[in-house]
Structure formats: C-alpha cells, structure tokens
Enzyme design. Structure first.
Site, PDB file in Angstrom:
ATOM      1  N   PRO A 291       0.662  -1.115  -0.045  1.00 42.56           N
ATOM      2  CA  PRO A 291      -0.019  -0.090   0.187  1.00 42.56           C
ATOM      3  C   PRO A 291       0.771   1.231  -0.084  1.00 42.56           C
ATOM      4  CG  PRO A 291       0.013  -0.951   2.284  1.00 42.56           C
ATOM      5  CD  PRO A 291       0.796  -1.867   1.275  1.00 42.56           C
ATOM      6  N   CYS A 361       1.784  28.767 -15.060  1.00 38.97           N
ATOM      7  CA  CYS A 361       1.334  29.294 -16.639  1.00 38.97           C
ATOM      8  C   CYS A 361       0.768  28.202 -17.232  1.00 38.97           C
ATOM      9  CB  CYS A 361       2.370  29.867 -17.000  1.00 38.97           C
ATOM     10  SG  CYS A 361       2.952  31.375 -16.302  1.00 38.97           S
TER      11      CYS A 361
HETATM   12  C1  LIG Z   1       4.084  -2.284  -7.940  1.00 40.55           C
HETATM   13  C2  LIG Z   1       3.406  -1.319  -7.154  1.00 40.55           C
HETATM   14  N1  LIG Z   1       2.902  -1.617  -5.895  1.00 40.55           N
HETATM   15  C3  LIG Z   1       2.495  -0.749  -5.255  1.00 40.55           C
HETATM   16  C4  LIG Z   1       1.827   0.609  -5.683  1.00 40.55           C
HETATM   17  C5  LIG Z   1       1.222   1.114  -4.787  1.00 40.55           C
HETATM   18  O1  LIG Z   1      -0.046   1.664  -5.159  1.00 40.55           O
HETATM   19  P1  LIG Z   1      -1.104   2.827  -4.419  1.00 40.55           P
HETATM   20  O2  LIG Z   1      -0.423   3.900  -3.723  1.00 40.55           O
HETATM   21  O3  LIG Z   1      -2.353   3.026  -4.896  1.00 40.55           O
HETATM   22  O4  LIG Z   1      -1.344   1.848  -2.923  1.00 40.55           O
HETATM   23  C6  LIG Z   1       1.959   0.896  -7.224  1.00 40.55           C
HETATM   24  C7  LIG Z   1       1.395   1.980  -7.653  1.00 40.55           C
HETATM   25  O5  LIG Z   1       0.341   2.093  -8.166  1.00 40.55           O
HETATM   26  C8  LIG Z   1       2.804  -0.036  -7.870  1.00 40.55           C
HETATM   27  O6  LIG Z   1       2.928   0.268  -9.036  1.00 40.55           O
END
Ligand SMILES: Cc1ncc(COP(=O)(O)O)c(C=O)c1O
Ligand SMILES: N[C@@H](CCCC[NH3+])C(=O)O
Length: 438
Positions: A291, A361
C-alpha cells in the site's frame, strides 16, 4: 477539540493537523506547505497489520514509497516494522541514508539500470522484483560480476483490469509492466530464473492498479495468480513462498468517496488466497501487500495562501492560490478531485462555488473545479485534504517555482522534514554556457 472523521478543529475553530493549529503552521513554515498528521500514518499502517494478524497468516506490509518518499517517512515505516518498496536508485539511496534495513526492501521498476541493480545487489536488498527479460539478463550479469546471489520475484500481469483511471491501471495485459501470463511470458521468465543459480525465486508479484474502491479486482487477481501457481507446481514443482499482491487500496478524497477499510481488503484477500490454496492443494504462501496511497494519502494536507480573485459576469470566479500543479499534478493529470476548506473555519458553511486555481502558467492548472467554499479573502489559508499521496512525490519545478516544505505534525509538535527549496537550490545545477569561438 472537536473533530469530524475527515479533519480536526481546535477551540478557536481552526483546522488542526497532528494537534497543531494550521494557521500557526502556515505562519511558521510559510505556504505552500505540505503537512502530514503522523498519527494518521501510523494508524493506517496498524490497521493493515492488525487485519493480517487477525487472519493468522504470514504477511508483510511493504510501503510503496513512490506515494511519498523521504528519510522521515522511511524512519516512521521502520518504526512500524514495515517493509519498503522502492522503484529507483534515488528511493533506494534515500532508504540507505535513512538507515532502513535493506533486508526489508523490495526493488521494483520496469527499466532498472545496471547501476541501480548493482546498488541493490551490493546492499543486498531483500528482493528484486523482476519485470522483464532484459532485466533478467542485466541482473544475471551483475550477479555474475559480483559473485553474489539475491532473492527475486517475478512481476506478472494477470490480465485483470482494475476499475480506475486508465493511467493508473497496471494489471491488464496491455501494460508496460511485468510478464504477461496468458501468452506464456511469465512461464518463460520462470524457466530462466529457475535455471540461474544466483537468483532465488521467492515468489510472484502482481499489481492491478491504484485507487481501487472494491475488492472484486483483488479477488480475481488472487484467483489468476493461484491458477498460474498451480500449473507451475504441476509442471516445475515450483511453489511460491510469497504471494505479493501489490497495492492500490483506494482512499477518500472528498465526501463523495466511499473508501473501504483496510480490514475489508485484507480479510477478503486472505480468504480468497485460503480458498485457492485448498482448491489447488498448494502450501499457503506469505501474503505481501504494497500500500502506498492508503498509508499516507489522508494524512497529508496542502496549505496554500489565497491570492488573486477573478470574476467575469455570469461565470464562476477564480480564486488563485500560491501553489498548484507544481506541488499537486493529480487534478491536471488524472482529473483527480479534492476538497478544500478554510483553515480559519473549516466548519463554515460554503457560500460560493469557485474554481480554485493554481499559480502556474497553464490553463489546466486548476486544483479544484467548482469548489464549494465560504467567503474568502486574499491572505486566507486554504487547506486541501488528502494530498499526502503522489502530491509532493510528483512535484516539479515547473515555472522555476521552488517545491514546498514538508512538515510532520504529531502530538502537538511540528517539525520540518523536507526543507522548502530556495531560488539558489533551483539554479544550483545550472552552468553558464561557454560559447566556443571558432
Ligand atoms: C508495483 C506497485 N506496488 C504498489 C503501488 C502502490 O499503489 P497505491 O499507492 O495505489 O497503493 C504501485 C502504484 O500503483 C505499484 O505500481
Ligand atoms: N501517481 C498515481 C498513482 C500511480 C501509482 C503507481 N503505480 C496517482 O496519483 O494516483
């Protein structure tokens, strides 16, 4: 202190962040300013942790630091015993300088350079998440040159389209990330990695997209990955120790958003993994998630000072603030929606609809179209909520505007964790052009 579940207010009726009055923060650190409520970050992280602990499975929560990367946030994640997902030499270097344990770092990226891979190998990161065939070759070379071994995972694209903006979908087949499962590339990658004695394949990874507000996509992701793992078990006797399902857990940006709790995502994901494990007679892998947004998004606030006001008869007025797309590109890039309030009186009833414009801008530099605000005046501090993810981390110096400072606020104390850039910072990499005279 009173509070609703989106923001907190003190006895003076002012917005507070981490127990500090937002007007004081603006006066002390100037605007534009990004402020994090650190307790909120800790709480979000703990919610994921507790949900996994309750499910009694082996797990890791790897903070996707592209959402907001800095030494200070890496320290906080370390205090929470989290893992860290980095996607560049720069993020990896920041983690090193923060003293983050390298064994808990996952290194991602769809085009890691040889020197980035070398940095990761020399520092023995916990796992390199392989994204493509070119990278397998590059890493093999680095490992051979350095006589080293390293843990790897394969990032695969399972053919799941998350219901989100197309720029932030990643799990569908037509994606720049990962090995496609359906056409056999993932299996080909498996064969190559199993044949390499310097790579230890600890598991598989997929990430279906970002700002996802339902669990169906994650369940489908689990099913597809587990079907793949069943075939790999039958054909290669390969069983994954880790199933990394990526991030993407959606958050609330405005009152209209209905975000799921971390517990709901975790419970349903774990349940689905357990069902598949039983169905396919596999061993239960450790479940990792990544996350980013859901750890830091709602904890972040952007404070701006209102400036010019433009009103044309029969059209909505424009209120311009002293930041904009340089510190938050998301409205311009994804039509992302946010909610604003006045720091001096967040609970005041909105009386007008305005376009909250940035100072850059670019006509598209509108932070909030049709924002509902109470009457405001130049000099008012405007706060935009939930800007903690992909705001500062995607900031630029467009128009040679210095990037804002970042402050961590907790228990009534505020501390600058990234300094505001100065004009001298902006020119610090410029060189005068020495004309060659023929
Ligand atoms: C491989 C991977 N892991 C984790 C994330 C984290 O995603 P989020 O910030 O939506 O939890 C991302 C971004 O989308 C990602 O590309
Ligand atoms: N930057 C995107 C998310 C990208 C996620 C990276 N895979 C956003 O602001 O929503």
């Amino acid at each position: 202190m009173s509070q609703n579940d989106f923001y907190q207010v003190n006895e003076q009726g002012h917005l507070t962040i981490g127990g500090v009055d937002a007007l004081d923060l603006a006066a002390r650190f100037q605007t534009p300013l990004v402020v994090y409520d650190v307790a909120n970050i800790r709480q979000q992280f703990q919610s994921f942790k507790q949900a996994f602990s309750q499910q009694k499975v082996d797990y890791a929560i790897s903070y996707a630091s592209k959402a907001f990367a800095s030494i200070a946030i890496y320290q906080v994640i370390d205090q929470l015993n989290g893992h860290l997902d980095v996607v560049s030499g720069g993020e990896l270097y920041t983690a090193l300088r923060a003293g983050f344990p390298m064994s808990k770092v996952s290194f991602h990226g769809n085009n890691k350079s040889k020197s980035e891979l070398l940095l990761a190998v020399q520092n023995q990161v916990g796992v390199i998440i392989l994204d493509n065939f070119y990278e397998i070759k590059l890493l093999a070379q680095v490992l051979e040159d350095t006589h080293t071994q390293i843990n790897v995972m394969l990032r695969v694209t399972p053919g799941v389209s998350a219901h989100t903006h197309k720029y932030i979908q990643t799990g569908q087949e037509d994606s720049k990330f990962g090995f496609d499962v359906r056409c056999g590339q993932a299996e080909e990658a498996l064969q190559q990695v199993l044949a390499n004695k310097n790579m230890k394949l600890i598991g598989v990874h997929a990430h279906i997209g970002s700002q996802i507000m339902e669990t169906a996509g994650f369940k489908l992701e689990v099913q597809k990955l587990m079907q793949m793992l069943k075939q790999w078990d039958q054909k290669y006797q390969y069983q994954a120790s880790v199933l990394n399902l990526g991030g993407g857990f959606g958050i609330r940006y405005t009152d209209h958003d209905q975000a799921l709790q971390p517990e709901t995502f975790v419970e349903q994901i774990v349940q689905e993994v357990q069902n598949c494990v039983q169905q396919y007679n596999l061993k239960l892998p450790a479940i990792w998630i990544e996350p980013g947004r859901s750890i830091v998004g709602t904890a972040g606030y952007s404070l701006y000072t209102a400036g010019s006001y433009k009103k044309v008869p029969d059209l909505l007025p424009y209120i311009a603030v002293d930041g904009g797309m340089g510190d938050n590109i998301r409205p311009a890039l994804y039509q992302a929606e946010y909610q604003a309030l006045l720091a001096r009186d967040p609970q005041a009833q909105p009386t007008e609809t305005v376009h909250l414009a940035g100072r850059y801008c670019e006509s598209g530099d509108i932070l909030i179209e049709k924002a509902s605000l109470p009457e405001s005046y130049p000099g008012d501090i405007v706060a935009i909520l939930s800007t903690g993810a992909y705001g500062y981390s995607m900031a630029s110096n467009y128009n040679r505007v210095p990037r804002p400072a970042v402050v961590f606020a907790e228990n009534g104390h505020a501390q600058e964790v990234i300094k505001r850039e100065t004009y001298d910072d902006l020119i610090s990499h410029d060189c005068f052009y020495q004309e060659n005279e023929e």
